[in-house]
Design a protein around this motif. Structure first.
Motif, PDB file in Angstrom:
ATOM      1  N   PRO A 197       0.839  -1.116  -0.054  1.00 36.22           N
ATOM      2  CA  PRO A 197      -0.018  -0.154  -0.096  1.00 36.22           C
ATOM      3  C   PRO A 197       0.762   1.311  -0.078  1.00 36.22           C
ATOM      4  O   PRO A 197       0.692   2.074   0.997  1.00 36.22           O
ATOM      5  N   VAL A 198       1.817   1.280  -0.996  1.00 36.18           N
ATOM      6  CA  VAL A 198       2.485   2.614  -0.767  1.00 36.18           C
ATOM      7  C   VAL A 198       1.816   3.732  -1.759  1.00 36.18           C
ATOM      8  O   VAL A 198       1.005   3.591  -2.658  1.00 36.18           O
ATOM      9  N   ARG A 199       2.140   4.960  -1.456  1.00 40.86           N
ATOM     10  CA  ARG A 199       1.431   5.989  -2.058  1.00 40.86           C
ATOM     11  C   ARG A 199       2.483   7.100  -2.297  1.00 40.86           C
ATOM     12  O   ARG A 199       3.264   7.546  -1.581  1.00 40.86           O
ATOM     13  N   SER A 200       2.321   7.463  -3.633  1.00 41.68           N
ATOM     14  CA  SER A 200       3.122   8.741  -3.936  1.00 41.68           C
ATOM     15  C   SER A 200       4.679   8.472  -3.727  1.00 41.68           C
ATOM     16  O   SER A 200       5.305   9.215  -3.080  1.00 41.68           O
ATOM     17  N   PRO A 201       5.454   7.185  -4.225  1.00 44.81           N
ATOM     18  CA  PRO A 201       6.468   6.985  -3.888  1.00 44.81           C
ATOM     19  C   PRO A 201       7.522   8.045  -4.739  1.00 44.81           C
ATOM     20  O   PRO A 201       7.052   8.129  -5.818  1.00 44.81           O
ATOM     21  N   ALA A 202       8.464   8.427  -4.021  1.00 43.81           N
ATOM     22  CA  ALA A 202       9.450   9.220  -4.615  1.00 43.81           C
ATOM     23  C   ALA A 202      10.717   8.503  -5.610  1.00 43.81           C
ATOM     24  O   ALA A 202      11.356   8.994  -6.579  1.00 43.81           O
ATOM     25  N   LEU A 203      11.073   7.164  -4.825  1.00 43.64           N
ATOM     26  CA  LEU A 203      12.243   6.418  -5.266  1.00 43.64           C
ATOM     27  C   LEU A 203      12.003   5.008  -5.106  1.00 43.64           C
ATOM     28  O   LEU A 203      11.532   4.826  -3.892  1.00 43.64           O
ATOM     29  N   VAL A 204      11.990   4.237  -6.058  1.00 45.12           N
ATOM     30  CA  VAL A 204      11.503   2.909  -6.275  1.00 45.12           C
ATOM     31  C   VAL A 204      12.679   2.129  -6.860  1.00 45.12           C
ATOM     32  O   VAL A 204      13.368   2.546  -7.701  1.00 45.12           O
ATOM     33  N   LEU A 205      12.943   0.911  -6.053  1.00 41.98           N
ATOM     34  CA  LEU A 205      13.861   0.180  -6.601  1.00 41.98           C
ATOM     35  C   LEU A 205      13.404  -1.226  -7.005  1.00 41.98           C
ATOM     36  O   LEU A 205      12.564  -1.992  -6.141  1.00 41.98           O
ATOM     37  N   ASP A 206      13.719  -1.743  -8.302  1.00 36.83           N
ATOM     38  CA  ASP A 206      13.226  -2.856  -8.748  1.00 36.83           C
ATOM     39  C   ASP A 206      14.546  -3.792  -8.910  1.00 36.83           C
ATOM     40  O   ASP A 206      15.468  -3.718  -9.566  1.00 36.83           O
ATOM     41  N   VAL A 207      14.656  -4.944  -8.031  1.00 39.39           N
ATOM     42  CA  VAL A 207      15.975  -5.819  -7.756  1.00 39.39           C
ATOM     43  C   VAL A 207      15.702  -6.976  -8.530  1.00 39.39           C
ATOM     44  O   VAL A 207      14.676  -7.641  -8.667  1.00 39.39           O
TER      45      VAL A 207
ATOM     46  N   ASP B 171      18.464   3.300   3.913  1.00 36.91           N
ATOM     47  CA  ASP B 171      17.273   4.153   3.987  1.00 36.91           C
ATOM     48  C   ASP B 171      17.080   5.160   3.088  1.00 36.91           C
ATOM     49  O   ASP B 171      16.556   6.177   3.144  1.00 36.91           O
ATOM     50  N   ARG B 172      16.880   4.311   1.549  1.00 41.33           N
ATOM     51  CA  ARG B 172      16.727   5.436   0.544  1.00 41.33           C
ATOM     52  C   ARG B 172      15.599   5.325  -0.242  1.00 41.33           C
ATOM     53  O   ARG B 172      14.868   6.359  -0.794  1.00 41.33           O
ATOM     54  N   PHE B 173      14.761   4.193  -0.418  1.00 40.87           N
ATOM     55  CA  PHE B 173      13.726   3.879  -1.311  1.00 40.87           C
ATOM     56  C   PHE B 173      12.485   3.841  -0.609  1.00 40.87           C
ATOM     57  O   PHE B 173      12.177   2.868   0.569  1.00 40.87           O
ATOM     58  N   ASP B 174      11.379   4.473  -1.083  1.00 36.30           N
ATOM     59  CA  ASP B 174       9.912   4.138  -0.659  1.00 36.30           C
ATOM     60  C   ASP B 174       9.393   2.894  -0.784  1.00 36.30           C
ATOM     61  O   ASP B 174       8.432   2.499  -0.139  1.00 36.30           O
ATOM     62  N   LEU B 175       9.891   2.053  -2.081  1.00 37.61           N
ATOM     63  CA  LEU B 175       9.290   0.896  -2.420  1.00 37.61           C
ATOM     64  C   LEU B 175      10.351  -0.015  -2.863  1.00 37.61           C
ATOM     65  O   LEU B 175      11.033   0.567  -3.882  1.00 37.61           O
TER      66      LEU B 175
ATOM     67  N   ARG C 227      17.417  -2.874   4.427  1.00 42.17           N
ATOM     68  CA  ARG C 227      18.566  -1.978   4.674  1.00 42.17           C
ATOM     69  C   ARG C 227      18.196  -0.721   3.781  1.00 42.17           C
ATOM     70  O   ARG C 227      18.536   0.499   4.061  1.00 42.17           O
ATOM     71  N   VAL C 228      18.096  -1.070   2.361  1.00 39.17           N
ATOM     72  CA  VAL C 228      17.983   0.241   1.370  1.00 39.17           C
ATOM     73  C   VAL C 228      16.648   0.879   1.373  1.00 39.17           C
ATOM     74  O   VAL C 228      16.353   1.909   0.926  1.00 39.17           O
ATOM     75  N   THR C 229      15.691   0.144   2.163  1.00 37.32           N
ATOM     76  CA  THR C 229      14.335   0.857   2.270  1.00 37.32           C
ATOM     77  C   THR C 229      14.289   1.899   3.292  1.00 37.32           C
ATOM     78  O   THR C 229      14.907   1.638   4.428  1.00 37.32           O
ATOM     79  N   ARG C 230      13.603   2.962   2.876  1.00 42.28           N
ATOM     80  CA  ARG C 230      13.658   4.091   4.245  1.00 42.28           C
ATOM     81  C   ARG C 230      12.629   3.684   5.208  1.00 42.28           C
ATOM     82  O   ARG C 230      11.678   2.835   5.091  1.00 42.28           O
TER      83      ARG C 230
ATOM     84  N   GLY D 182       9.415   3.453   7.245  1.00 40.26           N
ATOM     85  CA  GLY D 182       8.175   3.424   6.680  1.00 40.26           C
ATOM     86  C   GLY D 182       7.957   3.185   5.499  1.00 40.26           C
ATOM     87  O   GLY D 182       6.545   3.078   4.826  1.00 40.26           O
ATOM     88  N   GLY D 183       8.974   2.729   4.634  1.00 41.95           N
ATOM     89  CA  GLY D 183       8.738   2.114   3.143  1.00 41.95           C
ATOM     90  C   GLY D 183       8.501   0.622   3.243  1.00 41.95           C
ATOM     91  O   GLY D 183       8.282   0.070   4.417  1.00 41.95           O
ATOM     92  N   TRP D 184       8.166   0.232   1.894  1.00 42.99           N
ATOM     93  CA  TRP D 184       7.635  -0.964   1.787  1.00 42.99           C
ATOM     94  C   TRP D 184       8.555  -2.058   0.939  1.00 42.99           C
ATOM     95  O   TRP D 184       9.077  -1.204  -0.079  1.00 42.99           O
ATOM     96  N   ILE D 185       8.422  -3.234   1.397  1.00 39.84           N
ATOM     97  CA  ILE D 185       9.112  -4.106   0.500  1.00 39.84           C
ATOM     98  C   ILE D 185       8.160  -5.177  -0.084  1.00 39.84           C
ATOM     99  O   ILE D 185       7.179  -5.525   0.876  1.00 39.84           O
ATOM    100  N   GLU D 186       8.103  -5.368  -1.506  1.00 38.56           N
ATOM    101  CA  GLU D 186       7.322  -6.621  -1.858  1.00 38.56           C
ATOM    102  C   GLU D 186       8.186  -7.350  -2.806  1.00 38.56           C
ATOM    103  O   GLU D 186       8.894  -7.345  -3.619  1.00 38.56           O
ATOM    104  N   LEU D 187       7.873  -8.760  -2.417  1.00 37.42           N
ATOM    105  CA  LEU D 187       8.305 -10.015  -3.059  1.00 37.42           C
ATOM    106  C   LEU D 187       7.481 -11.189  -3.624  1.00 37.42           C
ATOM    107  O   LEU D 187       6.560 -10.931  -2.919  1.00 37.42           O
ATOM    108  N   MET D 188       7.853 -11.337  -4.887  1.00 34.59           N
ATOM    109  CA  MET D 188       6.956 -12.639  -5.397  1.00 34.59           C
ATOM    110  C   MET D 188       7.782 -13.807  -5.662  1.00 34.59           C
ATOM    111  O   MET D 188       8.905 -13.432  -6.453  1.00 34.59           O
ATOM    112  N   ASP D 189       7.564 -15.044  -5.408  1.00 33.94           N
ATOM    113  CA  ASP D 189       8.249 -16.146  -5.694  1.00 33.94           C
ATOM    114  C   ASP D 189       7.513 -17.251  -5.736  1.00 33.94           C
ATOM    115  O   ASP D 189       6.591 -17.655  -5.125  1.00 33.94           O
ATOM    116  N   GLY D 190       8.193 -18.353  -6.261  1.00 31.11           N
ATOM    117  CA  GLY D 190       7.606 -19.590  -6.204  1.00 31.11           C
ATOM    118  C   GLY D 190       8.662 -20.850  -6.182  1.00 31.11           C
ATOM    119  O   GLY D 190       9.960 -20.472  -6.173  1.00 31.11           O
ATOM    120  N   PRO D 191       8.228 -22.241  -5.916  1.00 33.08           N
ATOM    121  CA  PRO D 191       9.040 -23.114  -5.847  1.00 33.08           C
ATOM    122  C   PRO D 191       9.590 -23.672  -7.340  1.00 33.08           C
ATOM    123  O   PRO D 191       9.175 -23.322  -8.329  1.00 33.08           O
TER     124      PRO D 191
END
Length: 266
Positions: free
Chosen positions: A38-48, A100-104, A128-131, A133-142
């Motif tokens: 539920p991130v809103r108006s992120p300024a900086l986003v990281l896609d790993v 502490d850099r990324f909002d998502l 570590r790199v998430t600010r 109050g920021g959010w981390i989202e993961l998706m994976d499977g076997p």
């Protein structure tokens, strides 16, 4: 790929197209959503593990003030949007960003590239790199994650598991089962998990057709790397796999989790 990056699928000129198919299939399955955190108006986003980069490109359209950084070992698509910045780096060596850099922070389907013993360290680095109050989202499977499999699919998954095991990747399903646990152990709060069951095959409409093509291309590349499996055997096996998708209405279940980095103490 470098020797210390154990990605299961050999790099191929058409890999960008395969990853785009996968991205669009998942987005359709998520009713057009790019994320569930539920991130809103992120300024900086990281896609790993950005792959083709398309997820990050979509984020720049959804959040018109956001700047997105896409990290991967190899380049994604060229001519990226103005607010998208690709960075070449090896996640297993640590993310090359200040804390502490990324909002998502987003990471999807890296079970084919992260060794089983590295997931705890990776989760801590994502936090570590998430600010605060920021959010981390993961998706994976076997690796062996196709439900309602028949003998042809079982044979193909047996080969995939053997290849994954040789690279130190998770073959037990522990990563899929523990994805939310990794975030909690790394310090995330408000962690939520949901299962995303995706159809595979034309019986499943647009999502199923896209995923069947995605998996077929991936399996072809995996089999081509196995010199002991001849061309005719590969062709026959893949044909029977496609038939099983339809006859058995095969599905692929993924875990989708998100969590928040705690606010900094005052």
């Amino acid at each position: 790929m470098s020797e210390d990056a154990p990605y299961l699928l050999p790099r191929h000129a058409g890999e960008i197209d395969r990853l785009d198919l996968q991205h669009y299939a998942i987005r359709v399955a998520m009713d057009g959503a790019t994320h569930r955190a539920p991130v809103r108006s992120p300024a900086l986003v990281l896609d790993v593990g950005a792959g083709s980069g398309q997820w990050g490109w979509d984020i720049t359209e959804e959040f018109t003030a956001a700047h997105v950084v896409g990290v991967d070992l190899v380049p994604g698509k060229p001519r990226w949007p103005e607010r998208y910045q690709p960075v070449r780096a090896n996640l297993l060596h640590g993310l090359p960003f200040l804390s502490d850099r990324f909002d998502l922070v987003h990471q999807r389907l890296l079970f084919l590239g992260i060794p089983a013993g590295s997931w705890h360290a990776v989760a801590h680095d994502l936090i570590r790199v998430t600010r605060p109050g920021g959010w981390i989202e993961l998706m994976d499977g076997p690796v062996a994650g196709l439900d309602n499999a028949g003998p042809a699919i079982d044979r193909l998954l047996e080969l995939a598991v053997a290849a994954a095991d040789a690279r130190g990747l998770d073959t037990s399903g522990k990563v899929y089962q523990s994805l939310d646990g990794y975030l909690r152990l790394a310090g995330a709060v408000n962690v939520e998990r949901r299962e995303l069951r995706l159809p595979v095959g034309e019986w499943g409409g647009q999502v199923g057709s896209l995923l069947a093509t995605d998996l077929r291309v991936g399996f072809i590349r995996m089999l081509e790397a196995r010199s002991e499996i001849g061309r005719q055997e590969r062709t026959d096996l893949l044909r029977r796999v496609q038939e099983e998708y339809e006859r058995r209405q095969v599905t692929w279940t993924l875990a989708l989790v998100h969590g928040r980095k705690p606010e900094a103490a005052r």
